[in-house]
Design a protein around this motif. Structure first.
Motif, PDB file in Angstrom:
ATOM      1  N   ILE A 115       0.834  -1.197   0.000  1.00 49.37           N
ATOM      2  CA  ILE A 115       0.000   0.000   0.000  1.00 49.37           C
ATOM      3  C   ILE A 115       0.871   1.251   0.000  1.00 49.37           C
ATOM      4  CG2 ILE A 115      -1.688   1.310   1.365  1.00 49.37           C
ATOM      5  CD1 ILE A 115      -2.848  -1.339   2.252  1.00 49.37           C
ATOM      6  N   LEU A 116       1.997   1.192   0.706  1.00 44.21           N
ATOM      7  CA  LEU A 116       2.971   2.277   0.703  1.00 44.21           C
ATOM      8  C   LEU A 116       4.195   1.846  -0.099  1.00 44.21           C
ATOM      9  CD1 LEU A 116       2.839   3.457   4.433  1.00 44.21           C
ATOM     10  CD2 LEU A 116       1.717   4.502   2.463  1.00 44.21           C
ATOM     11  N   ASP A 117       4.815   2.799  -0.763  1.00 42.73           N
ATOM     12  CA  ASP A 117       6.009   2.527  -1.569  1.00 42.73           C
ATOM     13  C   ASP A 117       7.167   2.171  -0.642  1.00 42.73           C
ATOM     14  OD1 ASP A 117       8.214   2.530  -3.215  1.00 42.73           O
ATOM     15  OD2 ASP A 117       7.609   4.304  -4.332  1.00 42.73           O
ATOM     16  N   ILE A 118       7.640   0.940  -0.740  1.00 46.03           N
ATOM     17  CA  ILE A 118       8.715   0.499   0.142  1.00 46.03           C
ATOM     18  C   ILE A 118      10.012   1.247  -0.143  1.00 46.03           C
ATOM     19  CG2 ILE A 118       9.590  -1.384  -1.308  1.00 46.03           C
ATOM     20  CD1 ILE A 118       9.726  -3.058   1.318  1.00 46.03           C
ATOM     21  N   GLY A 119      10.144   1.773  -1.384  1.00 45.27           N
ATOM     22  CA  GLY A 119      11.316   2.579  -1.707  1.00 45.27           C
ATOM     23  C   GLY A 119      11.325   3.886  -0.930  1.00 45.27           C
TER      24      GLY A 119
END
Length: 336
Positions: free
Chosen positions: A151-155
Motif C-alpha cells: 500500500i505504501l512505496d517500500i522505496g
C-alpha cells in the motif's frame, strides 16, 4: 461556556482564511513555517496540561476507553487500507503522510466538539492518554504492514529509515511539552500549595488553547497553501479520501456502538472520525525532512497533506456537531 468556546469553529475557519490570505505575501510562507514548531509546542502544552498524566484512571468510563482504543488500533487501520489504495494508489510520500494522519486519533479538540454535541466528553478526556499511547505504538506498526503489503512505496520507506539522530529534533515540539507537563503534575502532588499553583497553570492553559489553535491554523495555512495550490490536482483526491473516511468511520462507529448509551455513542463516533493532524505533524515533518534531504520532489507535499486533512476535518466537525445537536433537541422534545 465562554464566547470563544461557543464560537471556536468559526474562529478556526476565520484563522485559516487569514492564513491563506497571508500566504500570498512575499516571504511570509517561509516565516510561518519556521514559527509552526514553536506554536505547536505551546498548543501541545495546553492540551497535555488538561490531561491526567499522573495517576490517570478511566474509572467508570472503562468501557468507553476500551472501545475508542480498539477502534483506533484495529478498526481504523482496517478501514484505511482500502481507502488509501483507492485514492492514492501510487503509495508515495503523500500516501505516507495521509496514512500517518488517518491512523492517529485526535486527543485534543475532539473533547470540546464531543461536549458541544452532547457526548460523554469526561470519559473521552480520561481516555486521551491511552489513545496517545496507542497511536505511538500502532502508527509505526501499521505503516510497516502497509509497506510490506504494497500500500505504501517500500522505496520511499527505505529513503526515510533509518533516520539520522539529529532528525529527531523535529519531534521536540511533541516530546518536550509532554515531559514538562508530566513533571509539573508530579510536582503538584507534593503539597496542597503545589496543587493550587498547578491548577492556576491549568486554568491559564485552558484559556490559551483556542487562541493558540487559531494562531497555529493561520500559520500552517500560510506556510503550506502555496504547496497545495501548486498541486491543485491533489486537493480533490485528498479531500475525497478524508471525507470518505469520516463518513465510513463515523457511520460504522455509530452502528457498532448501539449497545452503549447515546452520549457514549457520540463520543465513540467523534473519536473515530477526528484525527490527530496537529500533534502528529512533527512525525510527518520528520519524514518530509528526510525525503527532502534525499531529493524527493514530493516531500514538500507532506505538510500540505496534513493541512488539507485539518481543513476537511473542521468542516466535517461543524456538520457533525450541528447534526447531533439537532438530534439531541429532537429527542428531548419527543421525550417531553
Amino acid at each position: 461556556m465562554s464566547f470563544m468556546e461557543r464560537h471556536q469553529v468559526a474562529l478556526y475557519l476565520a484563522s485559516m482564511a487569514v492564513g491563506v490570505a497571508c500566504a500570498g505575501l512575499s516571504g511570509w510562507s517561509l516565516v510561518s513555517e519556521q514559527l509552526v514548531p514553536y506554536t505547536l509546542g505551546a498548543l501541545l502544552w495546553t492540551n497535555f496540561a488538561l490531561m491526567p498524566l499522573v495517576g490517570m484512571s478511566v474509572g467508570q468510563h472503562k468501557r468507553l476507553a476500551r472501545t475508542v482504543v480498539l477502534v483506533a488500533t484495529l478498526g481504523t487501520p482496517i478501514l484505511v487500507t482500502p481507502l488509501v489504495s483507492l485514492f492514492i494508489p501510487e503509495g508515495g510520500p503523500v500516501a505516507l503522510a495521509a496514512v500517518i494522519v488517518l491512523l492517529a486519533p485526535c486527543v485534543d479538540y475532539v473533547v470540546v466538539f464531543t461536549c458541544i454535541a452532547g457526548g460523554e466528553y469526561r470519559g473521552l478526556l480520561a481516555a486521551t492518554p491511552y489513545l496517545l499511547g496507542a497511536q505511538i505504538i500502532s502508527v509505526p506498526v501499521w505503516t510497516s504492514i502497509y509497506a510490506y503489503i504494497g500500500i505504501l512505496d517500500i522505496g520511499v520507506m527505505g529513503e526515510i529509515f533509518p533516520l539520522p539522530a539529529e532528525s529527531y529534533l523535529s519531534l521536540a515540539p511533541l516530546i518536550v511539552p509532554l515531559v514538562a507537563v508530566y513533571l509539573a503534575q508530579r510536582w503538584s502532588t507534593r503539597s496542597p500549595q503545589c496543587q493550587q499553583a498547578y491548577e492556576r497553570v491549568r486554568t491559564i492553559s485552558d484559556a490559551a488553547m483556542i487562541p493558540l489553535m487559531c494562531l497555529l491554523l493561520a500559520l500552517m495555512c500560510s506556510a503550506y497553501t502555496p504547496a497545495v495550490l501548486n498541486q491543485a490536482q491533489l486537493i480533490p483526491r485528498l479531500a475525497g479520501l478524508y471525507l470518505t473516511y469520516a463518513i465510513l468511520a463515523g457511520g460504522t462507529a455509530w452502528c457498532l456502538s448501539k449497545v452503549m448509551s447515546r452520549p457514549e455513542r457520540v463520543s465513540v463516533t467523534f473519536s473515530a472520525v477526528t484525527r490527530n493532524a496537529l500533534i502528529i505533524y512533527p512525525v510527518v515533518a520528520l519524514c518530509a525532512q528526510r525525503l527532502a534531504h534525499n531529493g524527493n520532489p514530493e516531500a514538500s507535499l507532506m505538510g500540505a497533506t496534513v493541512l488539507t486533512q485539518t481543513l476537511t476535518e473542521l468542516l466535517i466537525m461543524v456538520a457533525m456537531t450541528a447534526i447531533f445537536r439537532v438530534r439531541a433537541k429532537t429527542g428531548n422534545a419527543e421525550a417531553l
